[in-house]
Write an enzyme that holds these catalytic residues in place. Structure first.
Site, PDB file in Angstrom:
ATOM      1  N   LYS A  83     -78.115  58.850  44.333  1.00  0.00           N
ATOM      2  CA  LYS A  83     -77.382  59.505  45.423  1.00  0.00           C
ATOM      3  C   LYS A  83     -76.802  58.465  46.378  1.00  0.00           C
ATOM      4  O   LYS A  83     -75.656  58.555  46.809  1.00  0.00           O
ATOM      5  CB  LYS A  83     -78.318  60.461  46.179  1.00  0.00           C
ATOM      6  N   THR A 132     -84.085  59.212  41.758  1.00  0.00           N
ATOM      7  CA  THR A 132     -82.786  59.884  41.771  1.00  0.00           C
ATOM      8  C   THR A 132     -82.110  59.654  43.129  1.00  0.00           C
ATOM      9  O   THR A 132     -80.888  59.694  43.227  1.00  0.00           O
ATOM     10  CB  THR A 132     -82.913  61.396  41.506  1.00  0.00           C
ATOM     11  N   HIS A 152     -92.672  62.817  33.547  1.00  0.00           N
ATOM     12  CA  HIS A 152     -92.079  62.249  34.759  1.00  0.00           C
ATOM     13  C   HIS A 152     -92.901  61.139  35.391  1.00  0.00           C
ATOM     14  O   HIS A 152     -92.537  60.671  36.473  1.00  0.00           O
ATOM     15  CB  HIS A 152     -91.874  63.328  35.825  1.00  0.00           C
ATOM     16  N   LYS A 169     -88.031  58.570  50.705  1.00  0.00           N
ATOM     17  CA  LYS A 169     -88.738  59.059  49.513  1.00  0.00           C
ATOM     18  C   LYS A 169     -90.178  59.357  49.923  1.00  0.00           C
ATOM     19  O   LYS A 169     -90.577  59.016  51.039  1.00  0.00           O
ATOM     20  CB  LYS A 169     -88.721  58.005  48.404  1.00  0.00           C
ATOM     21  N   ARG A 170     -90.959  59.995  49.030  1.00  0.00           N
ATOM     22  CA  ARG A 170     -92.374  60.184  49.330  1.00  0.00           C
ATOM     23  C   ARG A 170     -93.006  58.831  49.666  1.00  0.00           C
ATOM     24  O   ARG A 170     -92.619  57.798  49.130  1.00  0.00           O
ATOM     25  CB  ARG A 170     -93.091  60.813  48.128  1.00  0.00           C
ATOM     26  N   LYS A 177     -94.256  52.864  45.713  1.00  0.00           N
ATOM     27  CA  LYS A 177     -92.859  52.810  46.150  1.00  0.00           C
ATOM     28  C   LYS A 177     -92.642  51.672  47.148  1.00  0.00           C
ATOM     29  O   LYS A 177     -91.518  51.329  47.475  1.00  0.00           O
ATOM     30  CB  LYS A 177     -92.447  54.152  46.747  1.00  0.00           C
TER      31      LYS A 177
END
Ligand code: 26V
Length: 816
Positions: free
Chosen positions: A664, A660, A362, A552-553, A558
């Site tokens: 969504k 993911t 992952h 998100k985290r 990111k």
């Protein structure tokens, strides 16, 4: 992959009403007049659970009768969230429950909010495991999820002066109506001690005598699939000390000391790891990994031997999926059980192990790839270290014989001989598996070319792609009933079972009436979000504004920072031209930082500081607002996602394995602004670049810049006045007047040593955001693209992903 039809409900409002009252009285011990809302919630959950149990027991009996191959999904994380609507929705009984409760004046939608989130995961990896459990049940694949029943899940986040505080989470404090404790199902798990060998019948038999033993006790939660035809088991282990009390110490009057061993043993399942790097923390983490892998394997072997008289055919009946490297020690444990407990020869044990196991990677981030110090493994799991050494010797001998030189052998080895000898758990997972997969096409490709290049060349042919997916039951039907109703009205209810039929929506993108209906269903969701923001933060946001959402985290890769820099540049632009025809935009952020990740906490603080300045500046007049929603979790995601107009998926290319949340949000009709990273690439293939805002460097360009310019962005900043102004504002304390130096180091890092290339992508991002604004001004274009997004997201159903694992990795057949 088609899923079954909704059940024809066997229950009536009256029978459910009676059942809830019976549960309230006999399980909770309350009459309706004395019951609290929480009591009603528990009675309702138990009533639903009763219905699941009927399905569950018949599913298990069917699997036994058919001698079916079973999947065991090994995961240190299951980020489940709330279960009530999952279960009731899949059983087709939501409306009947609502009516049954209404007879008592109870509101089902309120009860729903009383269920605590089961937050036994950190982020995407754990949520994926939960989506997969739901899809495996829906497709009637006999499966167990195996993990740890943490007493405390992911910490609760509060914010004080912009700074993240972590509060222990306590999801079990009022009991858990979904689970069954199985005290009879408990296994011994050992640690430490020594290994002895004795010659028995011409071979050396090894015996491990652990210095310490604890018990793993099972807690089962049934997971029912859509249509209510099949239910699987999520089996989570809780640690119990072998001796509840050191009686001699207690009798001496040492009442606290008498509990020391127990506290130490039971610490193993006490708390979910939020990511830590202290040596003491590391040891506990390894103990967790071995604890759950060992108990789960013992459980599977026990079940197998009840149904078969030999372990030799294990791989025909069991497929074990390792969710990341966390359970990789299970490879050595399965070898130990087959060799030492069941007396098999090495070659056969290895053939069975590889036949059973497959591994999902992952992340490619080096700091997240597990490597355990050899000394720690030797101390904690001495027999497993022996097995790993022997495995490695055989592996390296084979490669040497095939012509590998020393340099290549060093890279292929299970042991990293660099500073402090460490076991490469990713390599162990790779070698012990017959199939190794990435979670998006790009990630799989990069995996093949980077971390597993040499192993792939050496043992070849194992790497496959299984692009992630999400369960539409939760992330569309439950989360967005308004949109779901519109889809069913337009396409018929087959869209609920076969998400690929969403493509029939395409012609409707050209229909003004349909676009208006599509837009209309978002309005109440944005209004609800605005109410939540007002209630939680005391801030008034305009539901007509563009809702721009990054959830998100919090992590540098990111690039929440890139989004914040854009907020600052918009703020500067609005102040420079206050009378221009700006369209209101609200930038939402939500996410948790690992407690030890100081820089991520700084990013949260910066978001708050920018929010404070921007939101209170009268020249901005609400044209731009910045909102940080605290305590991001599955339930908050369920509220934010259907309210989003714009989805921020802006990681440095090559760093987000899949994502993911991107799926969504696009499924719910948000337009994506994103880099060509992870699953964004495949979303773009299906939705079309014209219906997204793609920007930034590609993985190749990132790689090229890394080797040419490096991490210094001085020239980039100098060439872009807007960016220079933004970084200078940060550095000089515009957003932290009470402490002007607060962001100076962060600004310096962005300019001089940023491995995530925020500045390098800023200009491209800024231009993409201008295109967002332009499109938002053109409602026909915006809502056409929104419809096209939803229409083309059917492929990202986790039913499709699970279908690929079933056929290509596990060799199991869906039962329906
Ligand atoms: C873990 C850590 C821990 C140490 C500090 C840095 C760091 C960075 C990343 C991670 C991620 C661990 C694995 C993980 O959660 N991967 C996520 O898996 C999702 C499901 O496949 C995928 O969608 C996400 O892109 C990926 O980050």
């Amino acid at each position: 992959m088609d899923v079954p039809a909704e059940p024809t409900a066997e229950h009536s409002v009256e029978s459910l009403h009676d059942a809830i009252l019976a549960r309230l009285l006999y399980n909770i011990g309350k009459t309706p007049s004395r019951a609290s809302q929480r009591d009603w919630y528990a009675a309702t959950a138990l009533t639903i659970r009763d219905r699941i149990v009927d399905v569950w027991t018949s599913s298990a009996a069917r699997a036994r009768a058919q001698g079916a191959k079973r999947v065991a999904y090994f995961s240190l994380e299951f980020l489940i969230g709330r279960l009530m609507f999952d279960a009731a929705g899949n059983l087709g009984m939501v409306e009947m429950l609502r009516n049954a409760l209404a007879l008592e004046g109870i509101d089902l939608d309120h009860l729903r909010t009383l269920e605590p989130d089961a937050a036994l995961g950190n982020g995407g990896l754990g949520r994926l495991a939960a989506c997969f459990m739901e899809s495996m049940a829906t497709l009637a694949i006999p499966a167990f999820g195996y993990g740890i029943r943490y007493d405390h899940g992911l910490f609760r986040q509060t914010i004080t002066d912009g700074w993240q505080q972590e509060i222990p989470e306590d999801w079990l404090s009022s009991g858990n109506p979904w689970e069954f404790q199985r005290p009879e199902l408990s296994y011994r798990v050992g640690f430490g001690g020594s290994v002895t060998g004795a010659i028995e019948a011409g071979r050396t038999a090894f015996t491990w005598n652990p210095g310490e033993t604890l018990f793993a006790v099972a807690f089962d939660t049934p997971m029912v699939g859509y249509g209510g035809h099949h239910a699987n088991t999520l089996r989570l282990w809780s640690a119990r000390a072998a001796d509840p009390l050191a009686l001699d110490a207690f009798n001496r009057g040492d009442h606290v000391g008498a509990l020391t061993d127990r506290v130490r043993a039971e610490a193993v399942s006490r708390v979910l790891y939020p990511g830590d790097d202290s040596p003491a923390g590391q040891e506990l983490r390894l103990r967790q990994e071995y604890f759950f892998a060992s108990a789960s394997l013992q459980d599977m072997l026990r079940r197998h031997l009840v149904e078969h008289d030999t372990v030799r055919n294990l791989a025909e009946f069991v497929a074990i999926q390792l969710n990341d490297t966390h359970p990789a020690i299970g490879i050595a444990e399965l070898m130990r059980l087959l060799l030492d407990v069941h007396g098999l020869e090495w070659d056969e044990a290895w053939r069975i192990t590889q036949g059973c196991i497959s591994y999902t990677n992952h992340t490619l981030l080096p700091e997240a790839l597990e490597m355990w110090p050899v000394l720690l493994l030797e101390r904690l799991l001495p027999r497993h270290m022996q097995i790993i050494y022997l495995l490695n010797a055989r592996h390296l001998d084979t490669q040497r014989a095939a012509g590998a030189d020393d340099r290549l052998l060093a890279g292929l080895s299970l042991i990293d001989e660099g500073s402090g000898r460490r076991v490469r758990m990713g390599h162990l997972a790779f070698l012990g598996s017959h199939s190794v997969n990435g979670v998006s096409a790009l990630h799989t490709d990069l995996m093949r070319r980077t971390i597993f290049r040499d192993l792939d060349a050496a043992v070849g042919g194992r790497i496959v792609n299984r692009t992630n997916g999400i369960t539409f039951r939760r992330w569309l039907h439950q989360t967005n009933p308004g949109l779901t109703r519109l889809l069913v009205d337009t396409l018929g209810d087959r869209v609920l079972r076969d998400p690929m039929t969403l493509t029939d929506l395409m012609p409707h993108a050209e229909d003004a009436g349909f676009r208006a209906a599509f837009k209309a269903q978002r309005v109440p969701r944005k209004q609800a979000m605005a109410r939540l923001v007002a209630a939680q933060l005391g801030l008034v946001v305009d539901p007509e504004a563009l809702f721009d959402i990054q959830i998100k985290r919090i992590h540098e890769y990111k690039r929440q920072l890139l989004n914040i820099l854009h907020a600052i540049s918009q703020y500067n632009a609005i102040r420079a031209q206050p009378t221009r025809d700006w369209r209101p935009r609200v930038k939402f952020f939500a996410g948790k930082a690992a407690p030890s990740y100081t820089l991520a906490k700084q990013i949260i603080r910066l978001a708050h500081d920018v929010a404070r300045v921007v939101n209170s500046d009268p020249t901005v007049r609400g044209l731009l607002q910045v909102v940080f929603m605290p305590n991001y979790n599955v339930s908050l995601a369920e509220l934010l996602i259907p309210s989003a107009d714009l989805s921020e998926q802006i990681s440095t290319a090559g760093m987000e394995a899949s994502g993911t949340g991107n799926m969504k949000l696009a499924l719910n009709g948000a337009l994506t602004i994103g880099t060509m990273d992870g699953a964004n690439v495949e979303i773009c293939e299906r939705v079309g670049a014209a219906n997204m805002f793609i920007f930034g460097m590609s993985t190749e360009e990132v790689e090229a810049r890394r080797t040419s310019t490096g991490f210094d962005a001085t020239a980039t900043v100098a060439a872009c006045p807007a960016l220079r102004d933004v970084v200078e504002a940060m550095r000089s304390g515009v957003f932290s007047p009470e402490e002007p130096q607060r962001y100076a180091a962060l600004a310096d890092r962005l300019i001089h040593s940023d491995p995530f290339f925020v500045c390098a992508d800023f200009d491209s991002y800024d231009r993409a955001q201008d295109l967002v604004d332009a499109k938002w001004r053109d409602p026909v274009a915006w809502w056409r693209s929104a419809v096209i997004n939803t229409a083309n997201m059917g492929w990202f159903s986790s039913d499709r992903t699970i279908g690929e694992y079933a056929a290509g990795t596990w060799n199991v057949k869906p039962g329906l």
